[in-house]
Design a protein around this motif. Structure first.
Motif, mmCIF file in Angstrom:
data_model
loop_
_atom_site.group_PDB
_atom_site.id
_atom_site.type_symbol
_atom_site.label_atom_id
_atom_site.label_comp_id
_atom_site.label_asym_id
_atom_site.label_seq_id
_atom_site.Cartn_x
_atom_site.Cartn_y
_atom_site.Cartn_z
ATOM 1 N N TYR A 257 -20.170 -30.756 20.391
ATOM 2 C CA TYR A 257 -20.759 -32.061 19.863
ATOM 3 C C TYR A 257 -20.210 -32.945 18.825
ATOM 4 N N ASP A 258 -20.563 -34.130 18.642
ATOM 5 C CA ASP A 258 -20.082 -35.121 17.664
ATOM 6 C C ASP A 258 -20.732 -34.857 16.433
ATOM 7 N N THR A 259 -20.061 -34.491 15.339
ATOM 8 C CA THR A 259 -20.633 -34.034 14.026
ATOM 9 C C THR A 259 -20.811 -35.171 13.088
ATOM 10 N N GLY A 260 -20.553 -36.465 13.654
ATOM 11 C CA GLY A 260 -20.938 -37.645 12.660
ATOM 12 C C GLY A 260 -19.602 -37.861 11.768
ATOM 13 N N LEU A 261 -18.832 -36.852 11.478
ATOM 14 C CA LEU A 261 -17.639 -36.784 10.262
ATOM 15 C C LEU A 261 -16.324 -37.034 11.147
ATOM 16 N N ALA A 262 -15.575 -37.776 10.323
ATOM 17 C CA ALA A 262 -14.187 -38.084 10.718
ATOM 18 C C ALA A 262 -13.258 -36.891 10.710
ATOM 19 N N SER A 263 -13.504 -36.130 9.700
ATOM 20 C CA SER A 263 -12.715 -34.715 9.698
ATOM 21 C C SER A 263 -13.705 -33.698 9.503
ATOM 22 N N ALA A 264 -14.056 -33.092 10.601
ATOM 23 C CA ALA A 264 -15.228 -31.829 10.762
ATOM 24 C C ALA A 264 -14.164 -30.704 10.226
ATOM 25 N N ARG A 265 -13.099 -30.736 10.498
ATOM 26 C CA ARG A 265 -12.229 -29.676 10.407
ATOM 27 C C ARG A 265 -12.219 -29.172 8.815
ATOM 28 N N SER A 266 -12.015 -30.321 7.840
ATOM 29 C CA SER A 266 -12.074 -30.098 6.661
ATOM 30 C C SER A 266 -13.374 -29.324 6.084
ATOM 31 N N LYS A 267 -14.516 -29.862 6.647
ATOM 32 C CA LYS A 267 -15.702 -29.185 6.322
ATOM 33 C C LYS A 267 -16.092 -27.664 6.940
ATOM 34 N N ILE A 268 -15.371 -27.131 8.198
ATOM 35 C CA ILE A 268 -15.551 -26.080 8.714
ATOM 36 C C ILE A 268 -14.436 -25.105 7.838
ATOM 37 N N PHE A 269 -13.337 -25.562 7.576
ATOM 38 C CA PHE A 269 -12.406 -24.717 6.621
ATOM 39 C C PHE A 269 -12.875 -24.512 5.406
ATOM 40 N N GLU A 270 -13.699 -25.405 4.847
ATOM 41 C CA GLU A 270 -14.127 -24.967 3.506
ATOM 42 C C GLU A 270 -15.324 -23.999 3.484
ATOM 43 N N GLY A 271 -15.742 -23.319 4.626
ATOM 44 C CA GLY A 271 -16.580 -22.508 4.619
ATOM 45 C C GLY A 271 -15.848 -20.969 4.491
ATOM 46 N N LEU A 272 -14.673 -20.994 4.340
ATOM 47 C CA LEU A 272 -14.059 -19.888 4.028
ATOM 48 C C LEU A 272 -13.752 -19.754 2.642
ATOM 49 N N PRO A 273 -13.609 -18.659 2.036
ATOM 50 C CA PRO A 273 -13.289 -18.390 0.517
ATOM 51 C C PRO A 273 -11.800 -19.021 0.152
ATOM 52 N N ASN A 274 -11.876 -19.460 -1.010
ATOM 53 C CA ASN A 274 -10.363 -19.846 -1.446
ATOM 54 C C ASN A 274 -9.574 -20.985 -0.998
ATOM 55 N N THR A 275 -10.727 -22.019 -0.550
ATOM 56 C CA THR A 275 -10.322 -23.098 0.033
ATOM 57 C C THR A 275 -10.806 -24.438 -0.669
ATOM 58 N N GLY A 276 -10.359 -25.501 -0.334
ATOM 59 C CA GLY A 276 -11.079 -26.842 -0.842
ATOM 60 C C GLY A 276 -10.203 -27.460 -1.761
ATOM 61 N N MET A 277 -10.712 -28.001 -2.644
ATOM 62 C CA MET A 277 -9.919 -28.559 -3.786
ATOM 63 C C MET A 277 -9.723 -27.602 -5.098
ATOM 64 N N PRO A 278 -8.534 -26.927 -5.329
ATOM 65 C CA PRO A 278 -8.472 -26.166 -6.499
ATOM 66 C C PRO A 278 -8.721 -26.808 -7.859
ATOM 67 N N THR A 279 -9.159 -25.790 -8.738
ATOM 68 C CA THR A 279 -8.964 -26.428 -10.300
ATOM 69 C C THR A 279 -7.675 -26.621 -10.796
ATOM 70 N N ALA A 280 -7.422 -27.363 -12.055
ATOM 71 C CA ALA A 280 -6.061 -27.348 -12.685
ATOM 72 C C ALA A 280 -5.790 -26.039 -13.370
ATOM 73 N N PHE A 281 -4.559 -25.891 -13.145
ATOM 74 C CA PHE A 281 -3.944 -24.673 -13.820
ATOM 75 C C PHE A 281 -3.198 -25.330 -15.105
ATOM 76 N N GLU A 282 -3.235 -24.414 -16.149
ATOM 77 C CA GLU A 282 -2.554 -24.741 -17.479
ATOM 78 C C GLU A 282 -1.071 -24.550 -17.316
ATOM 79 N N GLY A 283 -0.507 -24.100 -16.442
ATOM 80 C CA GLY A 283 0.967 -23.905 -16.310
ATOM 81 C C GLY A 283 1.274 -22.832 -15.012
ATOM 82 N N TYR A 284 2.467 -22.656 -14.850
ATOM 83 C CA TYR A 284 2.821 -21.666 -13.759
ATOM 84 C C TYR A 284 2.310 -20.257 -14.064
#
Length: 389
Positions: free
Chosen positions: A196-223
């Motif tokens: 079906y048509d999700t109404g989204l332009a990138s449904a992949r991004s939203k489906i993939f965000e269902g997994l843990p440890n995905t999406g936009m990370p927080t900033a890290f203070e160094g390596y």
């Protein structure tokens, strides 16, 4: 069920054989500057352009051409296959290798009775009907993650850029986060999921965000901060290996790169190359800024580091995956909004790139898929995603 879609209401680096999954990264990996690698995920399809279980035959049962040797792997579903380019020294090399790897894959698959399609999600993929890979790594993920991974029929594009300093790579990954939603808006190529048509332009991004440890990370203070997090996730059995940190961008502690994992999969290699060109230019610009700043980790009058809140970046990502080319974004300075066209104009002018402007000026992948379906039907839609040499 496969003859139509409802109207909307709606690597560069050779992948290691994972005998021991507890390999740790190292500062020493970050030694090359500006090298490139491209990883692409594709769908194996039949003569009708529909997803079919073909990755076992291609990865395990046949002999791929030399350019694909050790650079061809399957993914979670037996219909998804991944390629990695050899290590590329510059953009011209990357362009040649991108085309060479794709052409080799298409010809190799054809010889085994398959075709190859490119998109973030395949409009004909029904996750309940497709087979999962037998690889122990994926079986472990299915057992641990359950439903979100069982439905993960996604295919993406990953771009690696070599960075010659681990702390610089971490700082660059932090700064890149604001630029990822505009990149996703340009790359949006997955409006249809599970029939079906999700109404989204990138449904992949939203489906993939269902997994843990995905999406936009927080900033890290160094390596060291990033490495400690990576180690903690492994040591607490939160992940089986560092490759299960699936964030949109990360310093890759094994390859010594900054890896951008944002774009949807694509059928057109020139669209892929536009993101390679842009990602390399962004990383090079930020590497210079890092070197020029007396104290790159503390805020300065010129705005660096930006230290964006993850919530604001998530808002921008939502706008990108929902609206694609029509998206607007909360500005880089956190004030007001800016259109995708304005971002592209600014980036092309300041970085001397042109490919993303060509992508913006053309019909987006999501728009094209909807237009082909409406005008010519489901069979034509599937055929439009099939790669050619």
């Amino acid at each position: 069920m496969r003859d139509h879609l409802p109207t909307p209401h709606s690597f560069y680096y050779v992948r290691a054989n994972v005998a021991s999954m507890d390999e740790r990264g190292s500062r020493a990996a970050f030694e090359d500057a500006g090298t490139l690698g491209i990883e692409e995920e594709f769908f194996v399809v039949d003569d009708d352009g529909l997803p079919v279980s073909g990755s076992d035959a291609l990865v395990y049962d046949a002999d791929p051409p030399a350019i694909l040797d050790d650079r061809l792997d399957h993914e979670l579903f037996k219909t998804v296959i991944e390629t990695q380019t050899p290590k590329c020294e510059d953009l011209a090399d990357a362009h040649d290798q991108l085309h060479a790897v794709r052409d080799a894959l298409v010809e190799f698959a054809a010889g085994e009775g398959y075709r190859v399609a490119g998109a973030g999600l395949h409009p004909g993929a029904r996750w309940r009907e497709l087979e999962h890979a037998e690889k122990p790594r994926y079986r472990s993920q299915l057992d641990r993650i359950q439903y979100p991974q069982h439905r993960n029929t996604t295919a993406g594009l990953h771009v690696h850029v070599g960075v010659d300093d681990a702390d610089a790579a971490t700082w660059i990954a932090n700064e890149l986060r604001w630029f990822l939603p505009p990149m996703l808006a340009l790359a949006a190529n997955s409006p249809f999921w599970d029939g079906y048509d999700t109404g989204l332009a990138s449904a992949r991004s939203k489906i993939f965000e269902g997994l843990p440890n995905t999406g936009m990370p927080t900033a890290f203070e160094g390596y060291d901060d990033f490495a400690a997090f990576e180690d903690r996730m492994i040591d607490t059995d939160s992940i089986r290996d560092r490759g299960e940190l699936w964030y949109d961008v990360r310093p890759h502690s094994g390859h010594g790169t900054v890896e951008v994992r944002t774009p949807d999969g694509q059928a057109d290699p020139e669209v892929v190359f536009a993101f390679v060109e842009y990602t390399r230019a962004l990383v090079a610009d930020l590497r210079e800024r890092y070197a020029d700043l007396a104290d790159p980790w503390n805020a300065r009058g010129d705005g660096y580091p930006h230290k964006h809140r993850r919530e604001l970046l998530d808002e921008n990502k939502w706008r990108a995956l929902r609206y694609g080319h029509d998206a607007t974004f909360v500005g880089l300075d956190g004030n007001g909004t800016v259109s995708l066209a304005a971002v592209v104009d600014r980036e092309c002018d300041r970085l001397g790139v042109s490919g993303i402007r060509d992508v913006l000026d053309a019909e987006s992948g999501a728009q094209r898929q909807r237009r082909v379906l409406d005008a010519d039907g489901f069979e034509a839609l599937c055929e439009s995603l099939v790669l050619s040499t």
